[in-house]
Scaffold this active site. Structure first.
Site, PDB file in Angstrom:
ATOM      1  CD  GLU A  60       8.999  -0.604   5.818  1.00 33.97           C
ATOM      2  OE1 GLU A  60       9.618  -1.487   6.444  1.00 33.97           O
ATOM      3  OE2 GLU A  60       7.767  -0.424   5.933  1.00 33.97           O
ATOM      4  N   GLY A  97       0.798  -1.211   0.000  1.00 33.90           N
ATOM      5  CA  GLY A  97       0.000   0.000   0.000  1.00 33.90           C
ATOM      6  C   GLY A  97       0.830   1.259   0.000  1.00 33.90           C
ATOM      7  CB  CYS A 106      -8.844 -15.063  -1.922  1.00 28.13           C
ATOM      8  SG  CYS A 106      -7.854 -16.254  -0.996  1.00 28.13           S
ATOM      9  CB  CYS A 114      -3.383 -13.629   2.587  1.00 28.21           C
ATOM     10  SG  CYS A 114      -3.554 -14.657   1.101  1.00 28.21           S
TER      11      CYS A 114
END
Length: 435
Positions: free
Chosen positions: A59, A38, A363, A185
């Site tokens: 990050e 993202g 998915c 997920c």
């Protein structure tokens, strides 16, 4: 010479003791917290729109992973190195990389405090920090990963243990778990189960294996169409499904896994294992949970249609760390990054936010090394399929989409801010008759 030497020594000491400002600015037009899928994709889009050094990404990691491929890594179909890229190679051009962690959010003051103590101010904030794994919330972990048969595809440090467990499997229970917490997920815990079934069959061990899906969920899948297909898969392959069970302890000395019954958490069931694939509990970062950005459950509290924060209008968020009521997948982020960017820029220019997120997520449910059920759906758990075929059926073509097409799109389009989901192609393939 002596005088010069004395002066130069003094200068060196002076420079050594001076306090220098950080190697990055203390203020940016947009600060993005998180350099995952993202954060990188939104950063690429905003850098093109706003210009160089207007956008910063916080990050700490040196590595960026394509995590959707770890299922295939665990089954020996792909290498771990194929999922990794240096963070410096995916960081968008024109974006300032602040290699640090978020220590604290101060949205009332439009600042982010870094773990190092420095403060960064912003006009707009994008939160894209994903979720953290919490193996330690299961008694016996993470130490049990150092013992035979215990593995997890959810971490680069444990994913190779899955293939090791399959290779060393002799006989007994092969248990695949799904926790009580929200996870990223959510199809992954059963994908590796189907690939393990195939692996054990190919190596003549399947008749000695009792494969079980012990899940805290209420069913195999939330969308009825795909749940019906997956129920047939587990039935045909003689895979046991035990719902309402949450893994709470691993006992490697006796090779036992202890599950609490969600209907009565004080009651437990214990299973012996030869192989135990663990999907850990997950949660957002402490900096999010401790901030006024979070809802009661600890997720960034955003509008479901716009990704704008419900309280702070100059804050947007996407991905796993949000409370968007859809499955947390890279496919969801692919749609969200385009919508978030457009709405942030519209708000910045005092224009109406016209981009609406319908909850699209996907998915690709691998059922073997050459078949896949490609689940695509929206907020209402209604199928929203791209291809003009029944995607609830196991197909070799959908396996190719998962194993070849999607990684290409990820590295070459999504991370570069040039992929906003398959909406255009879905309309094209359905002759404009689909959303």
């Amino acid at each position: 010479m002596a005088a010069w030497s004395s002066k130069s020594t003094f200068a060196v000491r002076l420079l050594t003791n001076m306090s220098f400002s950080p190697r990055y600015s203390s203020s940016y037009e947009v600060v993005i917290a998180g350099g995952g899928t993202g954060g990188i994709s939104v950063g690429a889009r905003l850098a093109r729109a706003l210009g160089k050094d207007k956008v910063a990404i916080i990050e700490p990691s040196n590595d960026h992973y394509y995590q959707p491929m770890w299922t295939m890594v665990g089954a020996g179909l792909k290498t771990l190195s194929a999922t990794r890229s240096a963070m410096s190679d995916v960081m968008p051009s024109g974006v300032k990389w602040i290699q640090n962690s978020v220590g604290k959010f101060n949205p009332e003051e439009n600042t982010v405090q870094l773990a190092s103590g420095e403060e960064i101010s912003y006009k707009y904030l994008v939160v894209a920090m994903g979720m953290n794994l919490h193996f330690e919330k299961i008694k016996g972990l993470p130490d049990a990963f150092e013992t035979p048969g215990v593995c997890s595809n959810y971490s680069p440090t444990t994913v190779l243990k899955t293939l090791e467990a399959l290779k060393n499997f002799k006989e007994g229970n092969a248990i695949f778990t799904f926790p009580a917490s929200p996870i990223k997920c959510p199809g992954a815990p059963q994908k590796i189960m189907y690939l393990a079934d195939e692996y054990l069959s190919k190596h003549g061990k399947r008749d000695k294996a009792n494969i079980m899906f012990n899940s805290a969920g209420a069913g195999i899948f939330a969308v009825k169409k795909y749940a019906e297909s997956l129920t047939k898969v587990v039935t045909d392959r003689n895979i046991a499904t035990n719902f309402g069970l949450n893994l709470v302890e691993v006992k490697p000395d006796t090779k036992e896994a202890v599950f609490a019954k969600l209907a009565n958490p004080e009651e437990t069931e214990t299973y012996r294992y030869e192989m135990l694939h663990i999907t850990p509990p997950m949660a957002t970062a402490e900096a999010i949970r401790d901030s006024t950005l979070a809802d009661a459950a600890g997720f960034v509290d955003v509008q479901s249609k716009t990704t704008q924060h419900k309280k702070f209008q100059n804050v947007f968020a996407l991905g796993d760390c949000t409370n968007l009521p859809t499955s947390r997948t890279a496919a969801a982020v692919a749609c969200q990054n385009k919508i978030l960017t457009a709405n942030l820029l519209s708000h910045r220019e005092s224009r109406p936010q016209t981009m609406v997120y319908d909850g699209y997520t996907s998915c690709p449910l691998l059922t073997s090394s050459n078949s896949c059920i490609l689940a695509e759906f929206d907020y209402n758990l209604e199928p929203l399929e791209t291809f003009p075929v029944n995607q609830g059926k196991e197909r070799r073509t959908m396996y190719s989409v998962k194993s070849t097409l999607l990684p290409f799109v990820y590295w070459n389009m999504l991370l570069k801010g040039r992929w906003g989901g398959p909406g255009f192609y879905r309309k094209l393939m359905h002759f404009g008759m689909s959303k």
